[in-house]
Design an enzyme around this catalytic site. Structure first.
Site, PDB file in Angstrom:
ATOM      1  N   ASP A   1       0.898  -1.325   0.140  1.00  0.00           N
ATOM      2  CA  ASP A   1      -0.136   0.047  -0.171  1.00  0.00           C
ATOM      3  C   ASP A   1       0.935   1.292  -0.056  1.00  0.00           C
ATOM      4  O   ASP A   1       2.152   1.072  -0.009  1.00  0.00           O
ATOM      5  CB  ASP A   1      -0.963  -0.052   1.212  1.00  0.00           C
ATOM      6  CG  ASP A   1      -0.243  -0.080   2.539  1.00  0.00           C
ATOM      7  OD1 ASP A   1       0.984   0.114   2.644  1.00  0.00           O
ATOM      8  OD2 ASP A   1      -0.961  -0.241   3.664  1.00  0.00           O
TER       9      ASP A   1
ATOM     10  N   GLY B   1       1.153   3.785   2.234  1.00  0.00           N
ATOM     11  CA  GLY B   1       1.593   4.143   3.600  1.00  0.00           C
ATOM     12  C   GLY B   1       0.269   5.258   4.065  1.00  0.00           C
ATOM     13  O   GLY B   1       0.273   5.586   5.041  1.00  0.00           O
ATOM     14  N   GLY B   2      -0.363   5.669   2.989  1.00  0.00           N
ATOM     15  CA  GLY B   2      -1.264   6.762   3.341  1.00  0.00           C
ATOM     16  C   GLY B   2      -2.377   6.445   4.337  1.00  0.00           C
ATOM     17  O   GLY B   2      -2.622   7.109   5.325  1.00  0.00           O
ATOM     18  N   PHE B   3      -2.956   5.477   4.370  1.00  0.00           N
ATOM     19  CA  PHE B   3      -3.848   4.854   5.314  1.00  0.00           C
ATOM     20  C   PHE B   3      -3.225   4.802   6.654  1.00  0.00           C
ATOM     21  O   PHE B   3      -3.806   5.374   7.550  1.00  0.00           O
ATOM     22  CB  PHE B   3      -4.686   3.660   4.882  1.00  0.00           C
ATOM     23  CG  PHE B   3      -5.648   3.349   5.950  1.00  0.00           C
ATOM     24  CD1 PHE B   3      -6.933   3.748   5.662  1.00  0.00           C
ATOM     25  CD2 PHE B   3      -5.487   2.139   6.724  1.00  0.00           C
ATOM     26  CE1 PHE B   3      -7.867   3.426   6.324  1.00  0.00           C
ATOM     27  CE2 PHE B   3      -6.655   1.893   7.333  1.00  0.00           C
ATOM     28  CZ  PHE B   3      -7.823   2.713   7.578  1.00  0.00           C
TER      29      PHE B   3
ATOM     30  N   ASP C   1      -8.224  -7.294   0.146  1.00  0.00           N
ATOM     31  CA  ASP C   1      -7.524  -7.487   1.207  1.00  0.00           C
ATOM     32  C   ASP C   1      -8.178  -7.275   2.574  1.00  0.00           C
ATOM     33  O   ASP C   1      -8.879  -6.100   2.470  1.00  0.00           O
ATOM     34  CB  ASP C   1      -5.921  -6.879   0.935  1.00  0.00           C
ATOM     35  CG  ASP C   1      -6.089  -5.128   1.646  1.00  0.00           C
ATOM     36  OD1 ASP C   1      -6.764  -4.615   0.727  1.00  0.00           O
ATOM     37  OD2 ASP C   1      -5.793  -5.054   2.874  1.00  0.00           O
TER      38      ASP C   1
ATOM     39  N   CYS D   1      -8.110 -28.040  10.869  1.00  0.00           N
ATOM     40  CA  CYS D   1      -9.281 -28.760  11.060  1.00  0.00           C
ATOM     41  C   CYS D   1      -9.205 -30.405  10.813  1.00  0.00           C
ATOM     42  O   CYS D   1     -10.043 -31.303  11.391  1.00  0.00           O
ATOM     43  CB  CYS D   1     -10.388 -28.486   9.886  1.00  0.00           C
ATOM     44  SG  CYS D   1     -11.028 -26.840  10.696  1.00  0.00           S
TER      45      CYS D   1
ATOM     46  N   HIS E   1      -6.493 -21.441  10.054  1.00  0.00           N
ATOM     47  CA  HIS E   1      -8.009 -21.677   9.775  1.00  0.00           C
ATOM     48  C   HIS E   1      -8.613 -20.574   9.117  1.00  0.00           C
ATOM     49  O   HIS E   1      -9.310 -20.782   8.257  1.00  0.00           O
ATOM     50  CB  HIS E   1      -8.510 -22.196  10.969  1.00  0.00           C
ATOM     51  CG  HIS E   1     -10.255 -22.386  10.622  1.00  0.00           C
ATOM     52  ND1 HIS E   1     -10.572 -23.556   9.858  1.00  0.00           N
ATOM     53  CD2 HIS E   1     -11.389 -21.535  10.833  1.00  0.00           C
ATOM     54  CE1 HIS E   1     -11.849 -23.141   9.789  1.00  0.00           C
ATOM     55  NE2 HIS E   1     -12.278 -22.137  10.237  1.00  0.00           N
TER      56      HIS E   1
END
Lengths: 406, 406
Positions: free
Chosen positions: B95, B97-99, B309, B360, B386
């Site tokens: 990404d 980096g902004g978020f 994502d 599982c 899982h």
């Protein structure tokens, strides 16, 4: 009988290879047992444990004290025992809980009958007698159980050590009596009745002997766990001799040498192991509890110790301490690396270029340092896998060279 | 070019299967990308990631903000880029980096030039511009880079959203200009020069296309990462339309729909995705960032989202929240289990009887509850494996049914 042991001829220094046949499979000795305190070798998945070293961990240890407190031995009994509970179908050993009662629990009160203590988790009050320790271990259902012993503080006087040893002998006899009467109450059959659930059936492809095969093995016609006695006697050769003789008279399936690696100089540990080994039957497995560094493990295996366990490889791993083989020009057989050191920040080599583990095949020191410094959970997992590989590969090598001698 | 995309014919609802060809291999879409914030999908070893779902994780995401701060993008560049650094030779996306600058960092100061902020780790002062974000991403060397955008707070007025969007468009243009001039400076060749170290060569048996093959692929004659633009516009259809049109004019390799799943009602998220998808070129991959619950992932894939994502599967796992398929009589397509609940203490079933994952196949709910309650590190690992299986298997299934439609 829960155990047969085939020991090879000893080398000049007393080391020998052997095969220990247990209800959940065969174990090649000398063997190192990773410690799975709370029914998990910390941070390492069971399938990964099966692929460490040449043949994976052959046997692991679980702590009775911890499992008794959480999730409780009766719960584990109802789940079919430890093997089914944790999805591990190879052999296991449980300790007696004694060492943890003496090292972790609070407000202990020792009487000839047993030990009253408070849980380190919630302060609740509990009582362990030899009978109760064995009852808890039978509920857990390991392949090898240990007698309940008193662990004397270090250093202790000769008189104090003698008195404690006397208590340990009385408790060993009571442990054996309870085990004789109740050893068939292991929950293994409860486990196998529940195999329809789809869980725990992966063992069918395992090369080790599963329960079903053990049932048809003449050596385990009545499948039950076996019981090891624990030789005490502190750092006093005469007491060690007396303890070994008393334990051998009681006749156990194997003998542990307890009360070592508790702070004494290493030469003393070696001396006590050496003299005690001489006094133990050659046809029974001999187990040194709670040791040690890789070079100690190798040394003791070469003088005839068949089994060892230690939290060191996994605990050190979680603190960023990694073991690797020395390179030319470095001192000693094993080097201890502190992975958080700045010198590894851009080191593109694996931890140990001579190591075959999945960590050394894939990850650099630089990456492992980053994971550790960033407190990423993967650090504990990868570091533990590598350190366990170092221990298990060391014993693969020792077994190979002892086999050539015999 | 760093990317080619072959999209199949859309289903009635707009969903399509596709294949994204990237410098480090091919990715079948629609795809879910596990988040590997600090160059590790938390608690999951890379070899395990390669065996989750039908074909393992095809592409993972790493966070530029975190890696810039620790261990630093220049260090990762010197190590040959993220792929070599973390031992992952399949595709990756970073990404911008902004978020994280807007959600984690302190004392932000936004100017038309970029954002000044203080590190959440040590309070140190930093500045990210579009050019710097792309420079950092090039040093990290993922296959797909993202333009630097401003993330507006929620809720925001139309005027505030319009102004922020304008900044995002200006920054997108600057991101692209910097990427055009510098995209060949990725450290991939530095990595391949160092292959003699013995680390990172496990990729040779990987079915995905490695760098060496990409070099001989006519679609990637000059191997370089590709760049995706990010459509903003908040919850305002007219702004979303304007943003999509402006981004498409700038011509990116793919388009992300950003600024969603930030607290708005789910119908609004769906509406914004639906209308934005209509405005984006059909021959480019379309990526919705940071969503979501399993049923959202499936829903968006079925209307034509190619990439998603989310930290949810791994973050929820670390908090003991597990996803499983609903059984007859239960509501909804996915059930959320809180594994620490007492009702699971003696539950011998796997998390999801219909799940094929290694967890599982081997472990019961009772054991997973014990690990979680005892705060054992294995809990995070097994729970994460899982949950990732649940997400990846969901998309395996969606791809299968979309392939039948086309």
């Amino acid at each position: 009988m829960g155990l047969t042991f085939e020991a090879g001829a000893p080398s000049a220094s007393g080391g020998r290879v052997g095969v220990l046949h247990l209800p959940h499979g065969a174990v090649e000795t000398p063997v190192f047992m990773p410690v799975g305190t709370a029914a998990t070798v910390k941070a390492v998945p069971q399938d990964t444990l099966e692929h460490i070293g040449r043949a994976g961990a052959q046997i692991i240890l679980a702590n009775t004290y911890h499992l008794y407190l959480r999730p409780g031995h009766e719960l584990i009994r109802r789940m079919g025992g430890l093997h089914r509970f944790m999805g591990w179908d190879r052999p296991m050993l449980t300790d007696s809980g004694g060492f943890q009662v003496f090292s972790l629990a609070k407000l202990r009160n020792v009487t000839p009958d047993g030990v009253e203590f408070r849980s380190h988790l919630d302060g609740s009050k509990h009582f362990f007698s030899p009978e109760h320790s064995i009852a808890v271990q039978i509920a857990l259902g390991a392949d090898i159980l240990m007698t309940f012993d008193e662990c004397v503080e270090t250093p202790a006087t000769w008189e104090r050590t003698r008195d404690s040893m006397g208590l340990t002998h009385a408790w060993a006899a009571r442990s054996k009596a309870y085990w004789l009467a109740h050893r068939h109450e292991v929950p293994w059959e409860q486990g196998s009745e529940k195999q329809g659930s789809g869980i725990g059936e992966q063992g069918s492809e395992d090369p080790h002997t599963p329960i079903a095969m053990a049932l048809s093995d003449p050596c385990s016609l009545i499948p039950a766990p076996c019981l090891f006695g624990i030789v005490q006697g502190g750092m006093y050769p005469d007491l060690r001799r007396e303890s070994a003789e008393r334990l051998v008279e009681m006749d156990f399936d194997g003998y542990a040498i307890g009360g070592l690696a508790v702070g004494e100089p290493r030469e003393v540990t070696r001396e006590m192991i050496g003299l005690t080994l001489e006094l133990l039957p050659k046809d029974k497995p001999r187990y040194v509890m709670g040791v040690g560094y890789p070079d100690e493990i190798e040394e003791y295996a070469r003088i005839g110790v068949d089994m060892m366990d230690c939290v060191l490889p996994t605990r050190a791993a979680r603190h960023g301490l990694l073991f690797r083989a020395a390179e030319p020009g470095e001192d000693g057989p094993a080097v201890r690396m502190n992975i958080k050191r700045l010198e590894y920040a851009e080191d593109q080599r694996p931890i140990d270029p001579s190591c075959g583990c999945m960590v050394c095949q894939r990850y650099t020191r630089a990456y492992l340092r980053h994971l550790f410094v960033a407190r990423e959970p993967l650090a504990a997992t990868l570091n533990s896998i590598h350190n366990l590989e170092y221990y298990l590969a060391t014993l693969d090598r020792v077994r190979g060279s002892l086999a050539e001698c015999s």
